[in-house]
Structure formats: C-alpha cells, structure tokens
Scaffold this motif. Structure first.
Motif, short mmCIF file in Angstrom:
data_model
loop_
_atom_site.label_atom_id
_atom_site.label_comp_id
_atom_site.label_asym_id
_atom_site.label_seq_id
_atom_site.Cartn_x
_atom_site.Cartn_y
_atom_site.Cartn_z
N MET A 202 31.83 10.92 24.36
CA MET A 202 31.90 12.35 24.07
C MET A 202 31.36 12.63 22.68
N THR A 203 30.99 13.87 22.46
CA THR A 203 30.57 14.34 21.14
C THR A 203 31.60 15.34 20.64
N ALA A 204 32.06 15.14 19.42
CA ALA A 204 33.07 16.01 18.84
C ALA A 204 32.48 16.80 17.68
N ASP A 205 33.14 17.88 17.30
CA ASP A 205 32.73 18.62 16.12
C ASP A 205 33.13 17.87 14.85
N LEU A 206 34.28 17.19 14.94
CA LEU A 206 34.84 16.52 13.76
C LEU A 206 35.73 15.38 14.24
N ILE A 207 35.78 14.32 13.46
CA ILE A 207 36.68 13.22 13.78
C ILE A 207 37.37 12.74 12.51
N ILE A 208 38.65 12.49 12.62
CA ILE A 208 39.43 11.89 11.54
C ILE A 208 39.62 10.43 11.90
N LYS A 209 39.06 9.54 11.10
CA LYS A 209 38.99 8.13 11.47
C LYS A 209 39.89 7.26 10.59
N GLY A 210 40.53 6.29 11.25
CA GLY A 210 41.20 5.22 10.53
C GLY A 210 42.57 5.54 10.01
N GLY A 211 43.17 6.66 10.42
CA GLY A 211 44.48 7.03 9.92
C GLY A 211 45.62 6.52 10.78
N THR A 212 46.82 6.78 10.32
CA THR A 212 48.04 6.51 11.09
C THR A 212 48.59 7.84 11.56
N VAL A 213 48.64 8.02 12.88
CA VAL A 213 49.06 9.29 13.45
C VAL A 213 50.58 9.35 13.58
N ILE A 214 51.17 10.40 13.03
CA ILE A 214 52.56 10.77 13.30
C ILE A 214 52.47 12.08 14.06
N ASP A 215 52.78 12.05 15.35
CA ASP A 215 52.37 13.16 16.22
C ASP A 215 53.28 14.39 16.18
N GLY A 216 54.37 14.35 15.42
CA GLY A 216 55.23 15.51 15.29
C GLY A 216 56.42 15.53 16.23
N THR A 217 56.42 14.68 17.24
CA THR A 217 57.50 14.68 18.22
C THR A 217 58.68 13.82 17.81
N GLY A 218 58.52 13.03 16.75
CA GLY A 218 59.52 12.05 16.37
C GLY A 218 59.16 10.65 16.81
N ALA A 219 58.06 10.51 17.55
CA ALA A 219 57.59 9.19 17.98
C ALA A 219 57.12 8.37 16.78
N ALA A 220 57.16 7.06 16.94
CA ALA A 220 56.79 6.16 15.85
C ALA A 220 55.32 6.33 15.46
N PRO A 221 55.00 6.10 14.19
CA PRO A 221 53.59 6.16 13.76
C PRO A 221 52.74 5.13 14.49
N ARG A 222 51.45 5.47 14.70
CA ARG A 222 50.54 4.53 15.36
C ARG A 222 49.13 4.73 14.82
N PRO A 223 48.37 3.66 14.71
CA PRO A 223 46.98 3.80 14.29
C PRO A 223 46.18 4.56 15.35
N ALA A 224 45.43 5.53 14.94
CA ALA A 224 44.61 6.28 15.90
C ALA A 224 43.62 7.17 15.17
N ASP A 225 42.50 7.42 15.83
CA ASP A 225 41.55 8.44 15.38
C ASP A 225 41.90 9.74 16.10
N VAL A 226 41.45 10.85 15.52
CA VAL A 226 41.68 12.16 16.14
C VAL A 226 40.35 12.91 16.17
N ALA A 227 39.92 13.31 17.36
CA ALA A 227 38.67 14.06 17.52
C ALA A 227 38.98 15.53 17.77
N VAL A 228 38.15 16.39 17.20
CA VAL A 228 38.33 17.83 17.31
C VAL A 228 37.06 18.44 17.89
#
Length: 531
Positions: free
Chosen positions: A1-27
């Motif tokens: 896929m092609t995204a407008d923006l990507i946040i790479k190499g971070g640790t995602v805390i998704d807001g639900t209370g779930a444990a942090p995990r390494p992940a990229d986020v595409a927008v």
C-alpha cells in the motif's frame, strides 16, 4: 500500500490499556490505515520514532478554551503536550448560547472586548470556531451559566417556570446543534440558586439526547459527602450519564481531605454498582484558581463600567460583601493567606502576594482589598486570576490512582506569541506533562499504558467517540509521539507559561501539527458535533 505518512520504529501504546508493542503506524486520508510491521509501505512523509512512544492524541476532557481558540486557534500550549481534542463548555462557563453579550461576557474565561460575542447560538459559535481553522479538535457542552444568563431575569433565585422552559428550549437547541452534553458550575454566581429539581429537569433533556452531564459540584464547606451525593441523585433522577468535574474539590471542604476523597470514591463506586453511568476527572494543580471577580454577586456587576465602579467603592456595599459567600471566600476558608493574586496588570506591585499580606500592609480587610484591586482593573474586570493554596498532594492520590479517573487541564489553550502571548492560565502548558511525569516516571504509580488510557480512550468513551482516543486501523489519525524519558512539564506556579518538553510529533486528523518538537503551522483540527 501507499500511505500519506508513516511513523516508523516506535513503540505503540494504543490507548486501550493494552501493553506497549513495537509497530509502525501508516496514515492515509487523515485516518490510520495500518498498524504493525510496515516495512513495505511507501509514504510521502516518514516520521522517525525510534525510542519513542506512539499513542493516541491526548483528549482534554475538561478545558476552558472556548474563547481563546477564537482569539488564537493555534493552541500551541496544548499541541506541545500532545493534545489533539479539547472539550469546552465546562463548569457552566462558555461561549454559547448568548442572549445579552454584556451580561454573558463575565461567564467566559479569556473574554476580550475587542473580539466581542458576534454569535448567539451553539451552532453559530461552532461555525465561528470552524472558520478559524483550529489546530486541534474541539467539542462543546452547553453551559448552564449561559442558559440562566439568557433566560432568567434574576439570578438570586431559582428559575421561574417560564424561565426554566426557556432554558430547556435553549438546551434542546444546543444539543441539536451538536453539543455533546450539558455542564453546571453550581459554585459560581449565575448558578448558586439553582435547585436540584431545576438541574434534574435540564438533565432529562440531556438524557433524551444521549448526552453527558458534567458538573462542577455545589461545594459547600463541611458538606463533602453531600457535594457528591447531590450530583448522583440528580443524575439518577434524570437517567443521564454523569461526569463529576475535578473531584479534588471535596478535599478542601472538610479538615480531613484524604478521607473526603476516599469517601467520594466509595459513593461513586456504589452508584455505579446500582446502575448509574458515572465517572470523574481531575485537574493537575495542587491549588485552585479562578477569577478574582468571582467574589462578587451578580447584582454588583450588573450595569456599565461607571455603575460597577461606584458600587465597588461604596463602603456600604463592601460591608454587605463581608457576609456574602462566594467561591473565593470558600477557597479562603477564613485564611486569606491562602489566596494569592496571580497577576494584576493594573497594580503589578500586588502580583504574587496574598490578600492577607496586601491587607496587612494597607490596613484593609480582605473584602476591601478585593474591591480595590477590581476597581483598578475596572476596564477588564474579569481578567485578574487568583491562586488558592488549598490542596495536599497525598490527599488527592487515591483519586488519581482510581481507574475511573480521567485527567484534564481545567485551563485555556494559549500560545507564547501572538494575541495570547501575555495571557496565563495554570495548567495550559503543564497538565499532561505533569500527569505523565508524576504518575509514570517519578512514582511508578501507573504503568505507561494505564496513564495513556486515562487521557485517550477513557475520555473518548465518556464522549461516545469510538473513532478517537485509540491507535487502531480506521480511527482518525490523532497521534502523539513522545520521549517517555523526557516528557514533562516545566511550568511553575508563578511561571506557568513554560512549554512542556519531550513531545516530538503530533498529528491531528493526519495533519502534522508538531514535527521534531516544533509547531509546523499546519492546522488540521475539526469542530466535532454530536451525531
């Protein structure tokens, strides 16, 4: 896929209370398009997040930015803390509806004569906000103070039946025009004479619309338990969802502040067990703050500048005020050394000094001091703020630790330059940074994922927003990227306008509002409307 923006190499805390995990986020198209290992995704913009947390943008559930966002929509103080949504119209204060601008302006934090009140309805106020292109998202409640100022001939009594019908109609209109609920400020002058029955009747309107009732409670000295009990009774009678604003107020009503807080939590838990949808929020100051003019009854500030000045100077009026109970006298609780003038522009030599100290030096009683200061500030009567040192951190800790506790600024969004450069409001630059530093990094009281939940998905759920407050595919791309080892406030009691540090990137609806720790000038905020 092609995204407008990507946040790479971070640790995602998704807001639900779930444990942090390494992940990229595409927008893409302003929404989160994918979360995970996205090495094959191409994007027009890449934001590096190595060593950083990637979280939902923070939601300020209790803001007073109603007017400052009109004056300056950039909201730099908020963006530098990762805030992407503010809820305004709290504590019965706000910008709409308006019947008489002259009567209403004292009920608006940050009001400025040069901007006036060109709107009348909630709809026209939201349109004005929208036209200014805010840097963050905004949702409003309908403030009860505005309803009373618009509908009630007199404020020193409960609303008459015809006045209550007018208030009900205005509230229905505001909710239809997009407000997310209704707020009261029962300790403030326009609402002090509201009856429980009057509030319940208005709350029934909110319940029918599926809205939220947020209350700055009545807060009578010695009545900490009744303070919460009234809010619970009213909401139960109306069948409305309840948000108790800045619960810490109970700690200043009785000598044992911690017990008052613990008892309030027990009351809330019992109400939830009985079926009431209730939660609460806290501001992050260890003191109270309000306008010095809140010491005055409505009749004193009725009329033009000359009439108000004449009353303030009248010795007979001042003696009447000595028996008048206001939020300012409640905060003092007989000890005027607790009440400090934050800043007096007309009398700068009095800034940062207590009412007691000023009075002792001038040979004046507390009421005379207040009237003299307000006389000097007569051209901008509601500008001067006070700081009330009335809380102990240990007393408040049980509330901050409770899982139902959301956290908000109880402040106005500001900017260090432009039309708000000389304006201060405690919490504006500090609330989220203080909360994270204090409860995650310094004391370890909360895990990072739990602290983030309190300022993301928890307030979003109170507002009924399923597509904000979470890092999830399909949600709006409101995102905060920060250094967990650095993120903190720098503002102090008397230097509150120091920007927080450690926030690196902030996206609002997919638009980068902060990159590399600096504002981009891009404004991607939206005015949210219920439904």
């Amino acid at each position: 896929m092609t995204a407008d923006l990507i946040i790479k190499g971070g640790t995602v805390i998704d807001g639900t209370g779930a444990a942090p995990r390494p992940a990229d986020v595409a927008v893409k198209d302003r929404k989160i398009a994918a979360v995970g290992a996205l090495g094959e995704v191409e994007a027009g913009t890449v934001l590096e997040a190595d060593g950083l947390y990637v979280t939902p943008g923070f939601i300020d559930i209790h803001s007073h930015s109603d007017y400052t966002l009109v004056v300056d929509p950039r909201a730099i103080s908020a963006l530098r803390q990762g805030v992407t949504l503010e809820v305004v119209g709290n504590c019965g204060h706000g910008c709409a509806p308006v019947a008489d601008p002259e009567r209403t302006k004292g009920n608006i934090y940050g009001y400025r004569e040069e901007h006036g009140l060109p709107w009348r309805s909630v709809a026209s106020y939201l349109e004005r906000l929208e036209a200014g292109e805010p840097a963050l998202n905004v949702a409003t409640l309908v403030p009860n103070g505005n309803l009373r100022l618009a509908a009630c001939e007199r404020l020193d009594r409960p609303a008459a039946p015809d006045e209550l019908r007018r208030m009900t109609a205005l509230l229905e209109q505001g909710l239809e025009e997009g407000a997310f609920g209704f707020s009261t400020g029962l300790e403030y002058e326009p609402e002090r004479t509201c009856t429980e029955q009057e509030i319940a009747e208005l709350c029934r309107v909110v319940a029918r619309a599926g809205g939220l009732y947020a209350t700055h409670t009545r807060n009578r000295p010695g009545e900490a338990e009744e303070t919460v009990a009234e809010a619970l009774r009213t909401s139960t009678a109306a069948g409305v969802r309840l948000q108790i604003s800045h619960l810490q107020v109970v700690a200043r009503l009785v000598p044992d502040g911690r017990r008052a807080v613990e008892n309030a939590l027990k009351q809330i838990e019992a109400a939830r067990a009985a079926g009431l949808d209730v939660a609460f929020d806290m501001h992050t100051r260890l003191f109270g703050t309000t306008n010095l003019s809140a010491a005055l009854p409505p009749w004193l500030v009725d009329g033009d500048r000359a009439e108000i000045a004449e009353r303030l100077a009248d010795p007979a009026v001042r003696r009447r005020l000595e028996d008048y109970h206001s939020i300012v006298t409640a905060l003092a609780d007989g000890d005027w050394s607790r009440i400090v003038l934050f800043e007096s522009l007309a009398r700068p030599e009095l800034s940062r000094r207590s009412i007691a100290e000023i009075g002792a030096e001038a040979g004046l009683g507390p009421i005379d001091v207040i009237c003299e200061v307000l006389l000097a500030e007569i051209d901008n009567l509601h500008r001067t703020m006070i700081v009330a040192f009335c809380y102990q951190e240990e007393d408040l800790r049980p509330a901050f630790e409770h899982p139902l506790c959301a956290v908000g600024s109880d402040a106005t969004a500001l900017a260090p330059d432009g039309p708000l450069a000389s304006t201060s409001f405690h919490g504006a630059y500090t609330w989220a940074g203080w909360f994270y530093r204090q409860f995650v990094r310094d004391t370890g009281t909360l895990a990072p994922e739990e602290a983030i939940r309190r300022i993301t998905s928890l307030p979003a759920s109170r507002l009924g927003l399923a597509d904000r407050g979470v890092v999830r595919t399909g949600a709006w791309a409101d995102l905060a990227v920060f250094d967990p080892a650095v993120f903190a406030e720098r503002g102090t009691v008397f230097e509150p306008n120091r920007a927080s540090v450690g926030m690196v990137h902030v996206l609002v609806n997919g638009v980068p509002a902060l990159e590399g720790g600096e504002p981009t000038g891009k404004r991607g905020g939206r005015v949210l409307r219920q439904g």
